[in-house]
Every structure is written in C-alpha cells, then in structure tokens.
Design a protein around this motif. Structure first.
Motif, PDB file in Angstrom:
ATOM      1  N   GLY A   1      19.091   7.785  -4.243  1.00 52.78           N
ATOM      2  CA  GLY A   1      17.644   7.725  -4.161  1.00 52.78           C
ATOM      3  C   GLY A   1      17.093   6.629  -3.283  1.00 52.78           C
ATOM      4  N   LEU A   2      17.911   5.691  -2.813  1.00 56.68           N
ATOM      5  CA  LEU A   2      17.430   4.628  -1.928  1.00 56.68           C
ATOM      6  C   LEU A   2      17.998   4.821  -0.534  1.00 56.68           C
ATOM      7  N   VAL A   3      17.179   4.586   0.478  1.00 57.60           N
ATOM      8  CA  VAL A   3      17.644   4.668   1.856  1.00 57.60           C
ATOM      9  C   VAL A   3      17.617   3.267   2.455  1.00 57.60           C
TER      10      VAL A   3
ATOM     11  N   GLY B   1       4.186   6.675  -5.391  1.00 56.56           N
ATOM     12  CA  GLY B   1       4.500   7.178  -6.726  1.00 56.56           C
ATOM     13  C   GLY B   1       5.976   7.025  -7.008  1.00 56.56           C
ATOM     14  N   GLY B   2       6.476   7.797  -7.941  1.00 57.20           N
ATOM     15  CA  GLY B   2       7.891   7.716  -8.300  1.00 57.20           C
ATOM     16  C   GLY B   2       8.093   6.824  -9.502  1.00 57.20           C
ATOM     17  N   ASP B   3       9.323   6.795  -9.950  1.00 57.68           N
ATOM     18  CA  ASP B   3       9.677   6.001 -11.116  1.00 57.68           C
ATOM     19  C   ASP B   3      10.076   4.596 -10.699  1.00 57.68           C
TER      20      ASP B   3
ATOM     21  N   ASN C   1       0.815  -1.206   0.000  1.00 59.43           N
ATOM     22  CA  ASN C   1       0.000   0.000   0.000  1.00 59.43           C
ATOM     23  C   ASN C   1       0.851   1.259   0.000  1.00 59.43           C
ATOM     24  N   LEU C   2       1.823   1.321   0.887  1.00 62.07           N
ATOM     25  CA  LEU C   2       2.648   2.520   1.003  1.00 62.07           C
ATOM     26  C   LEU C   2       3.481   2.754  -0.253  1.00 62.07           C
TER      27      LEU C   2
END
Length: 182
Positions: free
Chosen positions: A178-180, A69-71, A63-64
């Motif tokens: 872009g990733l944590v 959104g995002g690519d 769900n989250l």
C-alpha cells in the motif's frame, strides 16, 4: 591555523593583531564591498525563495494527504519483516575500484540517488549483498548533524551494486503493502 585551545577553541587577541591583511586602496575596498554586498543580497533573496518553496511543499503535502482519505496505520504494520535496516560500517578510504556508497550528504528532499556521483568503497561480496540496495528503496539519514538529519532519497535503477553507510537507514517497501516510494 591560528586557533588555540582544545575544549573551547578560539583565537587570541595577540594572534588576531598579527594576522597579515591585504590593503587595496580605499576606493578599491569600497568597490569590493559593494560587489560582495550585492552578492550577499542575491543569496538572501534566493534563500527566502527556497524557504518559501519548502513551506509551499509542506502545505501541499498536508493538503494532498488530508484530501486523499484512506485509513491510518502504524508504519511497522505496513512494512514487511526486516524492511528497516541500518547501513554498513565501512573502514578505509574511497577506492575507484569499489562500489558506490550512499552517505548522509547524498540524501536530501526525496530526490532519486545518482550512483555515478557517489564515493566508492571496497566491501566484500557478503556485505555487498547484505547492504545492497534495490530500485525503490527509501533511504533516510538517521544520525548526523541537525542540518543533514532526516535527509531522504529514493534509489533508482543502478547498473552495479550500491551500498549505504551506517548513518543511513534503508526502508524497503513491499509493493503490495500500500505504500509507494515516491
């Protein structure tokens, strides 16, 4: 101690019949069985809660991420060169003077890894540097039993070097990529 066979192990009828058993009075046996049945019921109830919580977690992730959104990108396209590395093949026994070693059983559902609870091994300085972990590294069980496969952990800050074994894969994220880790 009573297992026979090499390729297919088991116990023979004759060995089973010769095993000693404790025989408390029947009433005691029934009370013991009732207590153990109650404990088994509690374990089953706790297992159902854990399974339900895992299902809720999976639903939340879906769900989250779906709402975020995002690519979409291939993981390899957002990781720096050399970001994925298998761990060290260590030989020998644990040593109190060694450095902490993350193994498959130390990984789970993405919890931070506590270096103080890890087994220790002796490695040379070159291997400690080459297989050393830094805060934010993501670790993944890459081979092992089905129960342990896919276990994940995130490295927190450590007061000393920490390495990871060959059944574990390290993914080092680029903070600007872009990733944590979480």
């Amino acid at each position: 101690a009573n297992v026979t066979g090499t390729a297919s192990q088991g116990i023979t009828r004759s060995r089973l019949l010769n095993l000693p058993v404790l025989l408390p009075p029947r009433r005691e046996q029934e009370e013991i069985a009732a207590v153990l049945a109650s404990v088994d019921d509690t374990i089953e109830a706790a297992t159902r809660v854990v399974e339900q919580t895992h299902r809720v977690r999976e639903g939340l992730i879906e769900n989250l991420l779906g709402r975020a959104g995002g690519d979409t990108a291939r993981l390899g396209d957002v990781l720096p060169e050399g970001a994925i590395r298998n761990g060290i093949r260590h030989v020998g026994t644990e040593d109190a003077d060694g450095i902490p070693l993350v193994r498959t059983r130390d990984l789970g559902d993405g919890e931070p890894i506590d270096p103080t609870s890890l087994k220790r091994v002796v490695v040379d300085e070159r291997d400690a540097d080459h297989f050393g972990l830094v805060a934010g590294d993501v670790l993944l069980t890459r081979v092992n039993s089905l129960r342990l496969l896919g276990g994940v952990g995130v490295v927190g800050g450590a007061d000393e070097p920490v390495v990871y074994d060959s059944n574990v894969m390290r993914i080092r994220l680029d903070p600007t990529g872009g990733l944590v880790p979480g």
